[in-house]
Structure formats: structure tokens, C-alpha cells
Design an enzyme around this catalytic site. Sequence first.
Site, PDB file in Angstrom:
ATOM      1  N   ILE A  64      41.216 -57.164   8.413  1.00  0.00           N
ATOM      2  CA  ILE A  64      40.256 -56.967   9.403  1.00  0.00           C
ATOM      3  C   ILE A  64      39.299 -58.185   9.886  1.00  0.00           C
ATOM      4  CG2 ILE A  64      38.283 -55.860   8.043  1.00  0.00           C
ATOM      5  CD1 ILE A  64      39.725 -54.479  11.388  1.00  0.00           C
TER       6      ILE A  64
ATOM      7  N   SER B  28      34.849 -66.274   0.709  1.00  0.00           N
ATOM      8  CA  SER B  28      36.176 -65.574   0.353  1.00  0.00           C
ATOM      9  C   SER B  28      36.954 -66.172  -0.800  1.00  0.00           C
ATOM     10  CB  SER B  28      37.341 -65.270   1.593  1.00  0.00           C
ATOM     11  OG  SER B  28      38.036 -64.175   1.580  1.00  0.00           O
ATOM     12  N   ARG B  29      37.725 -65.312  -1.600  1.00  0.00           N
ATOM     13  CA  ARG B  29      38.253 -66.262  -2.851  1.00  0.00           C
ATOM     14  C   ARG B  29      39.444 -66.986  -2.301  1.00  0.00           C
ATOM     15  NH1 ARG B  29      39.017 -60.718  -5.909  1.00  0.00           N
ATOM     16  NH2 ARG B  29      40.012 -60.405  -3.931  1.00  0.00           N
TER      17      ARG B  29
ATOM     18  N   LYS C  60      33.431 -50.234   7.708  1.00  0.00           N
ATOM     19  CA  LYS C  60      33.727 -48.704   7.127  1.00  0.00           C
ATOM     20  C   LYS C  60      34.849 -48.592   6.171  1.00  0.00           C
ATOM     21  CE  LYS C  60      37.102 -47.512   8.066  1.00  0.00           C
ATOM     22  NZ  LYS C  60      38.662 -47.677   8.010  1.00  0.00           N
TER      23      LYS C  60
ATOM     24  N   ASP D   3      40.894 -43.345   4.441  1.00  0.00           N
ATOM     25  CA  ASP D   3      40.381 -44.587   5.253  1.00  0.00           C
ATOM     26  C   ASP D   3      40.574 -44.805   6.794  1.00  0.00           C
ATOM     27  OD1 ASP D   3      39.760 -47.860   4.668  1.00  0.00           O
ATOM     28  OD2 ASP D   3      41.403 -47.502   6.195  1.00  0.00           O
TER      29      ASP D   3
END
Length: 306
Positions: free
Chosen positions: A14, A36-37, A90, A168
Site C-alpha cells: 500500500i 522499513s526493514r 486502516k 481487512d
Amino acid sequence: MTRTKVALVGIGKIALDQHVPALNASSDWELAATVSRSGKVDGIPAFTDFATFLAERPDIPVVSLCMPPVPRYAYAEAALAAGRHVMLEKPPGATLAEVHALEAMAISKGLTLYATWHSRMAHAVAPAKAWLADKTIRQAHITWREDVRKWHPGQDWVFQPGGMGVFDPGINALSILTEILPRPVHLTRATLEFPSNRQTPIAAQLTFSGNVTADFDWRQEGPQTWDIDIQTDRGHLALRMGGNVLEIDGKPSAGENTIMGEYPALYARMADLVRTGTSDVDLSPMVHVADALTLGERLTTDAFDF
Ligand code: NAP
């Protein structure tokens, strides 16, 4: 106009599909860092550890958290503790209580917390709400049927505890329903279909007060369906394409057949909230999901693998 620096955290589907294009097109925002990893955005300073980011970039006042809901709370809490405004994808968290705690923390520190609902920003949601405002609802039905392999390719977290399964996407429909109905409804019955090898439902049928029903299914291949049909005392309203197209009595009435307006509208709203020092945390869509998981009859269905 000076653009406000924002960091995107959790660079996955996303973030890349929607957040980065929305930020690049915005005159309010400058994407100043990612955390971010393994994910990155070309040309943007990248951190792999959130604590390091918070310590090294005090010049970035806003973070937008795009990782799945279960790990999100720890990031949001750390960001608020470090004095940053926070935008939540969300569903806003893994539980209602943790989001209430974040809201209290934001208020006590004078920071903005925005629990976003991208589907509420779909083109036809505001006109649908306006049209329904003076009508009596006789009956409403949500059909939200999509292909989990297309929208969540290989994302095992959606079937792990807290991943919410078909809720979701279903929560997007509930975010529209709770926005447009003139009076709230509450869940009275639910049937939940759990794959035999998974922890969250792949399909759900819901019944609410007020003659409102919903059918969520994640096994739909081919054309995808995101529709809400509402029969009133003075005509039939249909929201198609996830709230982006409005039909009244079968005739196109408002909206635009694209989802690409939703995230620019979320970031415009976040800019307003930060400017005015306010928060926006409406958990009503998630209350319905929690109620369905509390009250729902559990059925076991075929195992599911990506
Ligand atoms: P995703 O691609 O699976 O995850 C996003 C990123 O979060 C991952 O790339 C990962 O980045 C990071 N992440 C994953 N697990 C983590 C963990 N345990 N701790 C810290 N970071 C972790 O998921 P997504 O599809 O983008 O969905 C993320 C959120 O956006 C969900 O709440 C979803 O409901 C919402 N959303 C998704 C869609 C969609 O179409 N997929 C649409 C609208 C909204 P690193 O491994 O690089 O750290």
C-alpha cells in the site's frame, strides 16, 4: 507554500501503490524518509530501524504508518512519545483498546492522531451521505467480494491472529456504511468461514439492526464486487466501485470510476489536522468487526494457501 516533512514507515504494497504517489503529487507534503526493514523508495533517505530514525531525524514532524495492524501500535506509541504526529493505515490497530490508548496519548501531548479510512474518501461517499440524510432506510445490503490472491499476494499476516481476514477489506465497506447512514446500526448476527488451516475468516455474512446485511468473501476470482445497495422510502441508492460511483434508481448520479482520489484526500485531511492541532479517530467500523468476531458463528471451510 512550505511543505511538511513526512516519513513513511512499512514500505510494502500500500505504501508503494498509494502513499508514495499521493505524497509526490501533494503540495502539502515532502516525503523526507522511509523506515522499513527491506523496502525502499528510490531517492529517499532510508532507515531500517525506527528508533534510529526518531533519534536522527527530529526535523520530520509527521510519520505515516503503513505496516499491518498488529505491529503498528509499538511504532505509533514510540512516535507519539518522540513528539511526532501520526497517521495510521486502516484498520487503525489490532484492538480497540490500543487505539483508544494512542488517542489519549496524542491528546495529552497536543499531537495529531489520524485513524484513516481510505474508502470514506471515495468520490461518491459524500454525495451518497447527503442524498440519504433526509430518507428513511428500508433495507441495505453490502456485497464485498474480492480475490485475496490479487490484493494481498503472499501476505500471510492477513490470516494470522489480528490480521482480521476478510474483514481487512470488509472494514472498508463498514467505514462507508458508518459514514453514510443517517442513524447508526449494530450487529445482531454473523457467520464466519475459517479455512481449516487459518486463524482468520475468509468469508463472513453479517446481519445488523435496521434490516442491513453484508456479504464479504475473499474467494472471488474474475470481476471484483464492492457494492452497497440501499432501498429507501424515496428511491434506491447504489454505491459501486468501493464507493467511487453513485447510482440513484439505476442511473449514474455522481462520482468517478477510480480509486486514485482516496489517498490524496487522506493526506489533505492529515495536513488540515496537523495545521489545526486536532485528531480524527473514529473506531465505529472496527467496533462492528470486533462484534462480528465476538458474536459470530464459526464454520470451518476448505484450507487456503496462496
Ligand atoms: P504488506 O505489503 O504486507 O506490508 C507492508 C510493510 O509493512 C511490509 O512491506 C513490511 O516492510 C512491513 N511489515 C510487515 N510486517 C511487519 C512487522 N511485523 N513489523 C514491522 N513492519 C512490518 O501490507 P500492505 O498490503 O501494504 O498493507 C498494510 C496496511 O495497509 C494494512 O493495514 C492494510 O489493511 C492496509 N491497506 C492495504 C491495501 C492493499 O491493497 N494491500 C489497501 C488499502 C489499505 P519491511 O519488511 O520492509 O519492514
